[in-house]
Design a protein around this motif. Structure first.
Motif, PDB file in Angstrom:
ATOM      1  N   ASN A  86      41.902  34.061  41.207  1.00 14.96           N
ATOM      2  CA  ASN A  86      41.361  34.028  39.835  1.00 14.96           C
ATOM      3  C   ASN A  86      40.934  32.626  39.597  1.00 14.96           C
ATOM      4  O   ASN A  86      40.582  31.894  40.358  1.00 14.96           O
ATOM      5  N   ARG A  87      40.596  32.575  38.181  1.00 14.21           N
ATOM      6  CA  ARG A  87      39.815  31.358  37.650  1.00 14.21           C
ATOM      7  C   ARG A  87      40.615  30.027  37.758  1.00 14.21           C
ATOM      8  O   ARG A  87      40.183  29.089  37.759  1.00 14.21           O
ATOM      9  N   PHE A  88      41.975  30.353  38.179  1.00  7.78           N
ATOM     10  CA  PHE A  88      42.716  29.077  38.381  1.00  7.78           C
ATOM     11  C   PHE A  88      43.008  28.887  39.753  1.00  7.78           C
ATOM     12  O   PHE A  88      43.839  28.049  40.388  1.00  7.78           O
ATOM     13  N   ASN A  89      42.213  29.263  40.679  1.00  7.95           N
ATOM     14  CA  ASN A  89      42.279  29.372  42.128  1.00  7.95           C
ATOM     15  C   ASN A  89      43.642  29.790  42.669  1.00  7.95           C
ATOM     16  O   ASN A  89      44.274  29.079  43.648  1.00  7.95           O
ATOM     17  N   ARG A  90      44.141  30.814  41.918  1.00  8.29           N
ATOM     18  CA  ARG A  90      45.364  31.473  42.625  1.00  8.29           C
ATOM     19  C   ARG A  90      45.194  32.728  43.209  1.00  8.29           C
ATOM     20  O   ARG A  90      44.320  33.393  42.622  1.00  8.29           O
ATOM     21  N   VAL A  91      45.984  33.053  44.299  1.00  4.28           N
ATOM     22  CA  VAL A  91      45.737  34.390  44.841  1.00  4.28           C
ATOM     23  C   VAL A  91      46.017  35.590  43.943  1.00  4.28           C
ATOM     24  O   VAL A  91      47.208  35.532  43.481  1.00  4.28           O
ATOM     25  N   VAL A  92      45.171  36.579  43.851  1.00  6.73           N
ATOM     26  CA  VAL A  92      45.494  37.795  43.048  1.00  6.73           C
ATOM     27  C   VAL A  92      45.368  39.028  43.880  1.00  6.73           C
ATOM     28  O   VAL A  92      45.740  40.016  43.470  1.00  6.73           O
ATOM     29  N   GLU A  93      44.776  38.807  45.019  1.00  7.14           N
ATOM     30  CA  GLU A  93      44.828  39.948  45.895  1.00  7.14           C
ATOM     31  C   GLU A  93      44.529  39.697  47.424  1.00  7.14           C
ATOM     32  O   GLU A  93      43.634  38.754  47.642  1.00  7.14           O
ATOM     33  N   VAL A  94      45.014  40.300  48.492  1.00  6.99           N
ATOM     34  CA  VAL A  94      44.593  40.116  49.617  1.00  6.99           C
ATOM     35  C   VAL A  94      44.399  41.397  50.443  1.00  6.99           C
ATOM     36  O   VAL A  94      45.284  42.261  50.167  1.00  6.99           O
ATOM     37  N   ILE A  95      43.321  41.438  51.224  1.00  6.16           N
ATOM     38  CA  ILE A  95      43.211  42.903  51.912  1.00  6.16           C
ATOM     39  C   ILE A  95      42.750  42.467  53.448  1.00  6.16           C
ATOM     40  O   ILE A  95      42.202  41.427  53.591  1.00  6.16           O
ATOM     41  N   SER A  96      43.377  43.009  54.365  1.00  5.56           N
ATOM     42  CA  SER A  96      43.307  43.072  55.781  1.00  5.56           C
ATOM     43  C   SER A  96      42.379  44.028  56.282  1.00  5.56           C
ATOM     44  O   SER A  96      42.346  45.127  55.788  1.00  5.56           O
TER      45      SER A  96
END
Length: 242
Positions: A86-96
């Motif tokens: 997100n705009r705060f450089n926090r992970v919001v989604e991970v896809i493998s």
């Protein structure tokens, strides 16, 4: 209540018109007084309702902003991991993705973690000889910052390649449920003007596709050609070997 008022006036001796006017005025006053509490009560209810609605809208908007992906890092080798921030450089989604670029059910416990921590964790576990990292963001300055931060991780990689892609490729990859690195490589090879068969490109494994793209890019660099900004590269490739 009106009945009691009328009975009280029946015991008063005065002119009929005066009594009638006075009686009407008293009844009107009593009605006004009786109606005030509900008005105040309803007004308070409306104010509370508006306040709760505002809090709900604010909370929903904040959650939407927090969960909205604006940047992506695609790490490709024999398999792929796509991390959205997100705009705060926090992970919001991970896809493998598997070696053929198909989404898998593999999960990683990195939700809400910061950029540096996540990159360190993923790249430390990378055991492939070559790792291809593609980054993109809605904001070009943010993309450059991610590229700069990733260069520090190249020290621990045997052979790490970093590419700068574009917001358009990021969106297209997401819409097609494809690794952004794979999408970027396909796009660049197809746009190169050379004899790259689309069917062959699409059926290649991600590792093979990234290797073909890297060879093409190295040839372009040696020939003094740079991809235009619209193509998503901006010369944004770095390679370091130990």
């Amino acid at each position: 209540m009106n009945r009691k008022i009328k009975d009280a006036f029946n015991r008063v001796t005065a002119e009929k018109d005066l009594m009638q006017h006075t009686e009407d005025a008293v009844i009107l006053y009593m009605r006004t007084q009786n109606e005030k509490p509900p008005i105040v009560k309803n007004s308070r209810k409306r104010n509370i309702g508006l306040a709760l609605a505002f809090v709900f809208v604010f909370a929903f908007s904040s959650l939407f902003v927090y969960l909205q992906p604006v940047s992506a890092v695609s790490i490709n080798s024999t398999s792929s991991v796509e991390v959205y921030f997100n705009r705060f450089n926090r992970v919001v989604e991970v896809i493998s993705y598997d070696e053929n670029g198909e989404p898998t059910s593999e999960e990683m416990a990195i939700q809400n973690k910061g950029f540096e921590e996540v990159m360190d964790e993923i790249l430390s576990d990378a055991d492939a000889e070559d790792v291809y990292v593609t980054v993109a963001s809605r904001n070009e300055a943010a993309t450059r910052e991610m590229v700069a931060n990733l260069t520090t991780h190249q020290e621990m990689m045997r052979n790490m390649h970093i590419y700068q892609s574009s917001e358009e490729i990021m969106k297209k990859a997401r819409e097609n449920e494809m690794s952004m690195g794979r999408m970027h490589a396909m796009h660049e090879l197809q746009e190169s003007g050379e004899e790259y068969n689309t069917t062959d490109i699409e059926t290649e494994s991600t590792q093979e596709l990234m290797e073909a793209f890297d060879r093409h890019h190295q040839e372009m660099m040696r020939g003094g050609h740079m991809h235009r900004p619209g193509g998503g590269m901006n010369g944004g490739h770095m390679n370091r070997s130990r």
